[in-house]
Design an enzyme around this catalytic site. Structure first.
Site, PDB file in Angstrom:
ATOM      1  NE  ARG A 127      -4.112  -1.985   1.843  1.00  0.00           N
ATOM      2  CZ  ARG A 127      -4.210  -2.930   2.767  1.00  0.00           C
ATOM      3  NH1 ARG A 127      -3.475  -2.852   3.854  1.00  0.00           N
ATOM      4  NH2 ARG A 127      -5.048  -3.914   2.613  1.00  0.00           N
ATOM      5  CE  LYS A 149      -1.224  13.355 -15.042  1.00  0.00           C
ATOM      6  NZ  LYS A 149      -1.577  13.857 -16.382  1.00  0.00           N
ATOM      7  CD  GLU A 191       6.208  15.076 -23.208  1.00  0.00           C
ATOM      8  OE1 GLU A 191       5.499  16.095 -23.157  1.00  0.00           O
ATOM      9  OE2 GLU A 191       5.742  13.913 -23.152  1.00  0.00           O
ATOM     10  CE  LYS A 233       4.702  16.914 -14.881  1.00  0.00           C
ATOM     11  NZ  LYS A 233       4.845  15.637 -15.541  1.00  0.00           N
ATOM     12  CD  GLU A 243      -4.750  15.649 -16.228  1.00  0.00           C
ATOM     13  OE1 GLU A 243      -3.560  15.355 -16.144  1.00  0.00           O
ATOM     14  OE2 GLU A 243      -5.487  15.280 -17.145  1.00  0.00           O
ATOM     15  NE  ARG A 247       0.038  16.381 -13.564  1.00  0.00           N
ATOM     16  CZ  ARG A 247       0.771  15.663 -12.733  1.00  0.00           C
ATOM     17  NH1 ARG A 247       0.514  15.707 -11.429  1.00  0.00           N
ATOM     18  NH2 ARG A 247       1.749  14.905 -13.180  1.00  0.00           N
ATOM     19  CG  ASN A 251      -2.048  15.096 -20.727  1.00  0.00           C
ATOM     20  OD1 ASN A 251      -0.997  14.468 -20.788  1.00  0.00           O
ATOM     21  ND2 ASN A 251      -2.900  14.963 -19.744  1.00  0.00           N
ATOM     22  CG  HIS A 254       0.560  14.158 -24.184  1.00  0.00           C
ATOM     23  ND1 HIS A 254       1.175  15.350 -24.487  1.00  0.00           N
ATOM     24  CD2 HIS A 254       1.457  13.441 -23.443  1.00  0.00           C
ATOM     25  CE1 HIS A 254       2.387  15.363 -23.944  1.00  0.00           C
ATOM     26  NE2 HIS A 254       2.585  14.226 -23.313  1.00  0.00           N
ATOM     27  CG  HIS A 258      -1.588   9.204 -25.102  1.00  0.00           C
ATOM     28  ND1 HIS A 258      -2.169   9.582 -23.915  1.00  0.00           N
ATOM     29  CD2 HIS A 258      -0.245   9.392 -24.927  1.00  0.00           C
ATOM     30  CE1 HIS A 258      -1.228   9.970 -23.064  1.00  0.00           C
ATOM     31  NE2 HIS A 258      -0.067   9.874 -23.652  1.00  0.00           N
ATOM     32  CG  HIS A 271       5.411   9.568 -24.852  1.00  0.00           C
ATOM     33  ND1 HIS A 271       4.034   9.411 -24.845  1.00  0.00           N
ATOM     34  CD2 HIS A 271       5.659  10.693 -24.138  1.00  0.00           C
ATOM     35  CE1 HIS A 271       3.494  10.397 -24.144  1.00  0.00           C
ATOM     36  NE2 HIS A 271       4.446  11.186 -23.704  1.00  0.00           N
TER      37      HIS A 271
HETATM   38  P1  NAD Z   1      12.123   5.158 -22.335  1.00  0.00           P
HETATM   39  O1  NAD Z   1      11.975   5.057 -20.891  1.00  0.00           O
HETATM   40  O2  NAD Z   1      11.664   4.014 -23.171  1.00  0.00           O
HETATM   41  O3  NAD Z   1      13.641   5.485 -22.682  1.00  0.00           O
HETATM   42  C1  NAD Z   1      13.994   5.668 -24.019  1.00  0.00           C
HETATM   43  C2  NAD Z   1      15.168   4.758 -24.434  1.00  0.00           C
HETATM   44  O4  NAD Z   1      16.389   5.326 -23.987  1.00  0.00           O
HETATM   45  C3  NAD Z   1      15.116   3.356 -23.859  1.00  0.00           C
HETATM   46  O5  NAD Z   1      15.587   2.442 -24.814  1.00  0.00           O
HETATM   47  C4  NAD Z   1      16.082   3.449 -22.694  1.00  0.00           C
HETATM   48  O6  NAD Z   1      16.622   2.206 -22.323  1.00  0.00           O
HETATM   49  C5  NAD Z   1      17.126   4.359 -23.243  1.00  0.00           C
HETATM   50  N1  NAD Z   1      17.898   5.107 -22.278  1.00  0.00           N
HETATM   51  C6  NAD Z   1      17.439   5.673 -21.148  1.00  0.00           C
HETATM   52  N2  NAD Z   1      18.383   6.423 -20.593  1.00  0.00           N
HETATM   53  C7  NAD Z   1      19.473   6.309 -21.355  1.00  0.00           C
HETATM   54  C8  NAD Z   1      20.761   6.879 -21.302  1.00  0.00           C
HETATM   55  N3  NAD Z   1      21.101   7.761 -20.374  1.00  0.00           N
HETATM   56  N4  NAD Z   1      21.646   6.554 -22.258  1.00  0.00           N
HETATM   57  C9  NAD Z   1      21.299   5.676 -23.253  1.00  0.00           C
HETATM   58  N5  NAD Z   1      20.080   5.142 -23.380  1.00  0.00           N
HETATM   59  C10 NAD Z   1      19.174   5.464 -22.433  1.00  0.00           C
HETATM   60  O7  NAD Z   1      11.336   6.437 -22.914  1.00  0.00           O
HETATM   61  P2  NAD Z   1      11.177   7.925 -22.387  1.00  0.00           P
HETATM   62  O8  NAD Z   1      11.070   8.749 -23.598  1.00  0.00           O
HETATM   63  O9  NAD Z   1      12.177   8.276 -21.364  1.00  0.00           O
HETATM   64  O10 NAD Z   1       9.779   7.885 -21.632  1.00  0.00           O
HETATM   65  C11 NAD Z   1       8.574   7.620 -22.336  1.00  0.00           C
HETATM   66  C12 NAD Z   1       7.542   7.156 -21.351  1.00  0.00           C
HETATM   67  O11 NAD Z   1       7.304   8.181 -20.402  1.00  0.00           O
HETATM   68  C13 NAD Z   1       6.227   6.814 -21.970  1.00  0.00           C
HETATM   69  O12 NAD Z   1       5.765   5.574 -21.479  1.00  0.00           O
HETATM   70  C14 NAD Z   1       5.307   7.931 -21.515  1.00  0.00           C
HETATM   71  O13 NAD Z   1       3.970   7.527 -21.400  1.00  0.00           O
HETATM   72  C15 NAD Z   1       5.909   8.281 -20.196  1.00  0.00           C
HETATM   73  N6  NAD Z   1       5.593   9.632 -19.728  1.00  0.00           N
HETATM   74  C16 NAD Z   1       5.113   9.783 -18.481  1.00  0.00           C
HETATM   75  C17 NAD Z   1       4.852  11.030 -17.978  1.00  0.00           C
HETATM   76  C18 NAD Z   1       4.402  11.208 -16.552  1.00  0.00           C
HETATM   77  O14 NAD Z   1       4.028  12.313 -16.180  1.00  0.00           O
HETATM   78  N7  NAD Z   1       4.452  10.177 -15.744  1.00  0.00           N
HETATM   79  C19 NAD Z   1       5.082  12.162 -18.778  1.00  0.00           C
HETATM   80  C20 NAD Z   1       5.581  11.981 -20.061  1.00  0.00           C
HETATM   81  C21 NAD Z   1       5.832  10.704 -20.539  1.00  0.00           C
HETATM   82  N1  GLY Z   2       2.858  14.634 -18.471  1.00  0.00           N
HETATM   83  C1  GLY Z   2       1.592  15.152 -18.080  1.00  0.00           C
HETATM   84  C2  GLY Z   2       1.449  15.340 -16.629  1.00  0.00           C
HETATM   85  O1  GLY Z   2       2.341  15.059 -15.862  1.00  0.00           O
HETATM   86  O2  GLY Z   2       0.415  15.773 -16.191  1.00  0.00           O
END
Ligand code: NAD
Ligand code: GLY
Length: 370
Positions: A127, A149, A191, A233, A243, A247, A251, A254, A258, A271
């Site tokens: 939890r 998030k 982003e 942010k 949100e 907030r 998006n 997005h 998405h 993404h």
């Molecule tokens: P990812 O986590 O897949 O990383 C991208 C690639 O880079 C992967 O292959 C990873 O292994 C590699 N990598 C990571 N760090 C590295 C480094 N320092 N050197 C070499 N390679 C490296 O993708 P991302 O773009 O970081 O994140 C995308 C995800 O984030 C999506 O699932 C999206 O939905 C999510 N997201 C979440 C929020 C939130 O608020 N929680 C906001 C935006 C995006």
């Molecule tokens: N990436 C959108 C949010 O954090 O609200």
């Protein structure tokens, strides 16, 4: 305008004991002091992936060893297609199988995929256990590690299963970006660019002037981009953590993006790439609604192109492309009673959430997809 490279801090002010800092600087993951916020003497698990582990897990483990007498690591498969229940269960298997108690601290060492999954695991395990975000991609440093998030994907919709759950801290070590492939850097820039049209056109001007330096991984330019993105942010999340309104502007792009990710199959488009094309589509919809002019859409499109991102949406269904987009967008979290709601630009630097007639959205999709 650039920031100095000495460590700086951005506060996430949630109005209660969950407030935390984002540390931004160089050499941070090698320093014990970066993780002072985690309780000493407790067990800990570093969650990472098969690409990041060989690059940075030893360095992070070295900084944490004195704080956590029991420190394990779990290496997940790499990729958006693994942001699933199965991967989440691997984290729970490791925690339960290893007898980790509720004082255990989780460290998310990776991009947004690792960060979102580790955060969700932390929210659920016994939890709720504490966790720290150690983002290793530009996208994760400017967006996903900040604001609490957490989620996994479902075949029917992106990030549909998750929780709001804040980390103890975010440690953004800019040195880690040096190993990031160019395509991933561009994905992160989507982003960064997003923050301009929704909140700060002066920042947008700065990105335009510095886009080549950003793509060349110039340390000072990246430092400023991460710092300003996190400030924007933090300001939004501080006003509307869960949100209920504001907030949603984060998006921008997005809703369309998405649909591209789910429609093409998770991992086919990054993404950030989907968000890049999605922002053009959302800007075009804003223009159709009479909120911005064509010059604004052109300017945004140019910058997205210069960032190395696609400016046209994917064809996700050869027979009825717009219909498939609409179907996928109806399961967006902003949809209400089956009505899709879009983040649109209401004049440069201002965003609002609006519904739009299906016929108009179809026109935009038809015009914006390759
Ligand atoms: P990812 O986590 O897949 O990383 C991208 C690639 O880079 C992967 O292959 C990873 O292994 C590699 N990598 C990571 N760090 C590295 C480094 N320092 N050197 C070499 N390679 C490296 O993708 P991302 O773009 O970081 O994140 C995308 C995800 O984030 C999506 O699932 C999206 O939905 C999510 N997201 C979440 C929020 C939130 O608020 N929680 C906001 C935006 C995006
Ligand atoms: N990436 C959108 C949010 O954090 O609200």
């Amino acid at each position: 305008m650039t920031e100095s490279l000495s460590a700086s801090r951005v506060r996430i002010d949630l109005g209660d004991e969950r407030c935390y800092d984002i540390a931004i600087g160089t050499g941070l993951i090698a320093q014990q002091a970066s993780f002072d916020v985690a309780r000493a003497g407790t067990p800990a698990l570093i969650v990472t992936n098969s690409t990041v582990a060989p690059l940075y897990a030893d360095t992070l483990a070295g900084a944490l060893a004195g704080r956590h007498p029991r420190l394990s690591r779990l290496v997940l498969p790499d990729g958006e297609q693994y942001k699933t229940w199965d991967s989440l269960n691997l984290i729970f298997d490791e925690l339960l199988g290893g007898g980790f108690d509720r004082k255990t601290t989780l460290y998310a060492l990776g991009g947004g995929v690792v960060g979102d999954m580790t955060g969700f695991a932390a929210a659920c395990y016994m939890r709720g256990v504490p966790f720290v975000q150690v983002p290793t991609t530009l996208l994760a440093q400017v967006d996903s590690s900040v604001g609490g998030k957490t989620a996994i994907n479902h075949p029917l919709g992106k990030n549909m299963i998750g929780a709001f759950y804040q980390p103890l801290a975010v440690v953004c070590d800019l040195d880690l970006l040096k190993t990031l492939p160019a395509r991933e850097l561009s994905a992160g820039l989507a982003e960064v660019i997003k923050y301009g049209p929704i909140a700060d056109m002066a920042f947008f001007d700065w990105i335009e002037a510095n886009i080549d330096a950003l793509r060349a991984c110039d340390p000072a330019a990246l430092a400023h981009a991460v710092q300003r993105s996190c400030q924007i942010k933090a300001d939004v999340v501080g006003q509307d953590e869960r949100e209920s309104g504001l907030r949603a502007i984060l998006n921008f792009g997005h809703t369309f993006g998405h649909a591209i990710e789910a429609g093409m199959g998770y991992g086919a488009w990054l993404h950030g790439e989907a968000v890049g094309a999605g922002m053009v589509m959302a800007a075009e919809l804003s223009r159709e609604l009479g909120l911005v002019d064509a010059a604004f859409v052109d300017r945004l499109t140019q910058l997205i192109h210069r960032a190395g991102l696609p400016t046209r949406g994917a064809v996700i269904d050869a027979a009825d492309n717009a219909g498939r987009y609409l179907q996928l967008m109806r399961v967006d979290k902003k949809a209400e009673d089956g009505e899709i709601r879009f983040v649109v630009i209401d004049g440069p630097g201002r965003a609002v959430v609006r519904a739009a007639p299906d016929a108009l959205v179809r026109q935009v999709i038809d015009r914006c997809c390759a």
